[in-house]
Structure formats: structure tokens, C-alpha cells
Design an enzyme around this catalytic site. Structure first.
Site, PDB file in Angstrom:
ATOM      1  N   ASP A  10       5.942  -1.834  10.874  1.00 26.57           N
ATOM      2  CA  ASP A  10       4.666  -1.925   9.994  1.00 26.57           C
ATOM      3  C   ASP A  10       5.363  -1.308   8.801  1.00 26.57           C
ATOM      4  O   ASP A  10       6.243  -0.599   8.539  1.00 26.57           O
ATOM      5  CB  ASP A  10       3.650  -0.997  10.398  1.00 26.57           C
ATOM      6  CG  ASP A  10       2.293  -0.953   9.372  1.00 26.57           C
ATOM      7  OD1 ASP A  10       1.798  -1.934   8.834  1.00 26.57           O
ATOM      8  OD2 ASP A  10       2.133   0.222   9.125  1.00 26.57           O
ATOM      9  N   ASP A  12       3.063  -0.560   5.093  1.00 26.86           N
ATOM     10  CA  ASP A  12       2.405   0.380   4.694  1.00 26.86           C
ATOM     11  C   ASP A  12       1.727   1.760   5.347  1.00 26.86           C
ATOM     12  O   ASP A  12       1.374   1.567   6.631  1.00 26.86           O
ATOM     13  CB  ASP A  12       1.009  -0.161   4.030  1.00 26.86           C
ATOM     14  CG  ASP A  12       1.071  -1.059   3.020  1.00 26.86           C
ATOM     15  OD1 ASP A  12       1.927  -1.092   2.255  1.00 26.86           O
ATOM     16  OD2 ASP A  12       0.314  -2.145   2.682  1.00 26.86           O
ATOM     17  N   ASP A 168       1.516   3.244  12.001  1.00 23.07           N
ATOM     18  CA  ASP A 168       0.745   4.294  11.766  1.00 23.07           C
ATOM     19  C   ASP A 168      -0.587   4.416  11.937  1.00 23.07           C
ATOM     20  O   ASP A 168      -1.364   5.280  11.876  1.00 23.07           O
ATOM     21  CB  ASP A 168       0.872   4.744  10.267  1.00 23.07           C
ATOM     22  CG  ASP A 168       0.339   3.902   9.653  1.00 23.07           C
ATOM     23  OD1 ASP A 168       0.359   2.584   9.769  1.00 23.07           O
ATOM     24  OD2 ASP A 168      -0.444   4.425   8.346  1.00 23.07           O
TER      25      ASP A 168
END
Length: 221
Positions: A10, A12, A168
Site C-alpha cells: 500500500d 498512503d 496500514d
């Protein structure tokens, strides 16, 4: 032999702290449209795709409202806003370590493709990643991150037992699960998963160094 020859990331909240830039551009978009957001424009909104976030902020799905907001966001973010993006401390060294060890790195992000590429170039990371996938890479758009990861793995002929996904948020772990991939949660970003949100089979790491250690220590004899 590497246990995880392919590491899918991922972006961001995992590799970059993009919140200041993204939030500034959302505020620019609403100001340009002369509208007020119905929920606070703060770090909690960062992560989902642009249109989904704008619909939440505007409190409507009407194209007459959302389209100008999207145009305003892109005008701000894609020109200068993205340059406010910062790498989390230690991430650059972690990426170099994984590449140096022979891992093939890919991006699978909800972010649009253009700013993703601009940010990777801005941070000097473009050469680290063999593949960059975003929801808007295809027409029609991919419906969600799980489908994006599936498409990436199919296109790149990546075996499920040779790959890991790093993110995250719970969406990232669920997308990894949907594709039969192990998931490592990066807990240094703004989307950091709490212990209560972690599925028993997910693994959490607190620093980029620990992430590289976890990936590179998992070798096949």
C-alpha cells in the site's frame, strides 16, 4: 532462497505521510467550489479512493456536486500539492534493502495513478518498483483493492506462496486475505491498526527496519 520474492505495498500511511498534502487539496477543492464539508477534513479521511471520500465529505453522491470537487482536488494535488508528501523515516532505506536482497516490489494503492507516479519520482523511488497499480489504471475502474491485487498478481504471474502484502488499514489485511496472501501491518502510519483490529493471522511491525527484518528473515531453506 527468498520466502517472499514479491512484496506488494500500500502507499498512503504505509510508505508515505501524505495526509498534509491530501487534506490541503481537499480544503482547496471545497473552497474553490464554495461548499462546506459535512464532516471534518482531518487525517481520519485519508485512505479510501478520491470519489468515495468526496461523497462522504460532501454528504451526497450527486455528480453535479462531486465532479467539480474532484476536478478541484486534482488541480491542486496533481500540480503542486503532492510535493508536500513526506516519506516515513527509514522507509527509503528499507526499500533499498529489500531490492538489494532480490525482492521484486510493487505498489497496489487506492490512490490515483498519476499522483502515485509523481510522488514516487519526487521521492526518488520510481526505480524501486517493478509495477504500480491503482484503481484507475483500468477502464472500467477496478472496484476495490482486493480486485486490484488479484489483477496485479495475474498480470505479473506472481505465485501466492511467494508474495506478501504490506499495508496500514484493515482494508489492506482483508484484501490480502481475499487473495490468499499473508499480511504485514505497518503500525507507524496514520492508519495504524490497533491490536483489537488485528486478525490473529496478521503480523504487525513497528518500524521499517523491523519490516525488512520480518520479510528477509522468512527464507526457505
Amino acid at each position: 532462497m527468498l520466502r517472499y520474492a514479491h512484496v506488494l505495498f500500500d502507499l498512503d500511511g504505509t510508505l508515505i505521510d501524505s495526509a498534509p498534502a491530501i487534506l490541503a487539496s481537499y480544503r482547496d477543492a471545497f473552497a474553490a467550489a464554495g461548499r462546506e464539508a459535512v464532516v471534518p477534513i482531518d487525517a481520519s479521511i485519508v485512505g479510501p479512493p478520491l470519489l468515495e471520500t468526496l461523497q462522504m465529505l460532501a454528504g451526497t453522491t450527486e455528480a453535479a456536486v462531486i465532479d467539480p470537487l474532484a476536478a478541484g482536488f486534482k488541480a491542486s494535488y496533481d500540480s503542486t500539492g503532492y510535493r508536500q508528501t513526506a516519506a516515513y523515516e527509514g522507509v527509503g532505506a528499507m526499500l533499498e534493502r529489500l531490492v538489494g536482497a532480490g525482492c521484486t516490489l510493487s505498489i497496489a494503492t487506492n490512490k490515483r495513478l498519476l499522483p502515485t507516479r509523481l510522488i514516487l519520482e519526487h521521492l526518488g523511488w520510481a526505480t524501486h518498483f517493478a509495477t504500480v497499480y491503482a484503481l484507475d489504471l483500468f477502464e472500467p475502474r477496478l472496484p476495490h483493492k482486493a480486485a486490484m491485487i488479484a489483477r496485479l498478481m495475474q498480470d505479473e504471474c506472481i505465485a501466492h506462496d511467494q508474495a506478501v502484502y504490506v499495508g496500514d488499514r484493515s482494508e489492506d489485511g482483508e484484501s490480502a486475505d481475499a487473495n490468499g496472501l499473508p499480511f504485514i501491518a505497518a503500525t507507524w502510519g496514520y492508519g495504524s491498526l490497533s491490536s483489537a483490529e488485528m486478525a490473529p493471522h496478521w503480523r504487525a511491525v513497528a518500524t521499517p527496519t523491523a519490516l525488512a527484518d520480518a520479510i528477509l528473515s522468512s527464507t526457505q531453506s
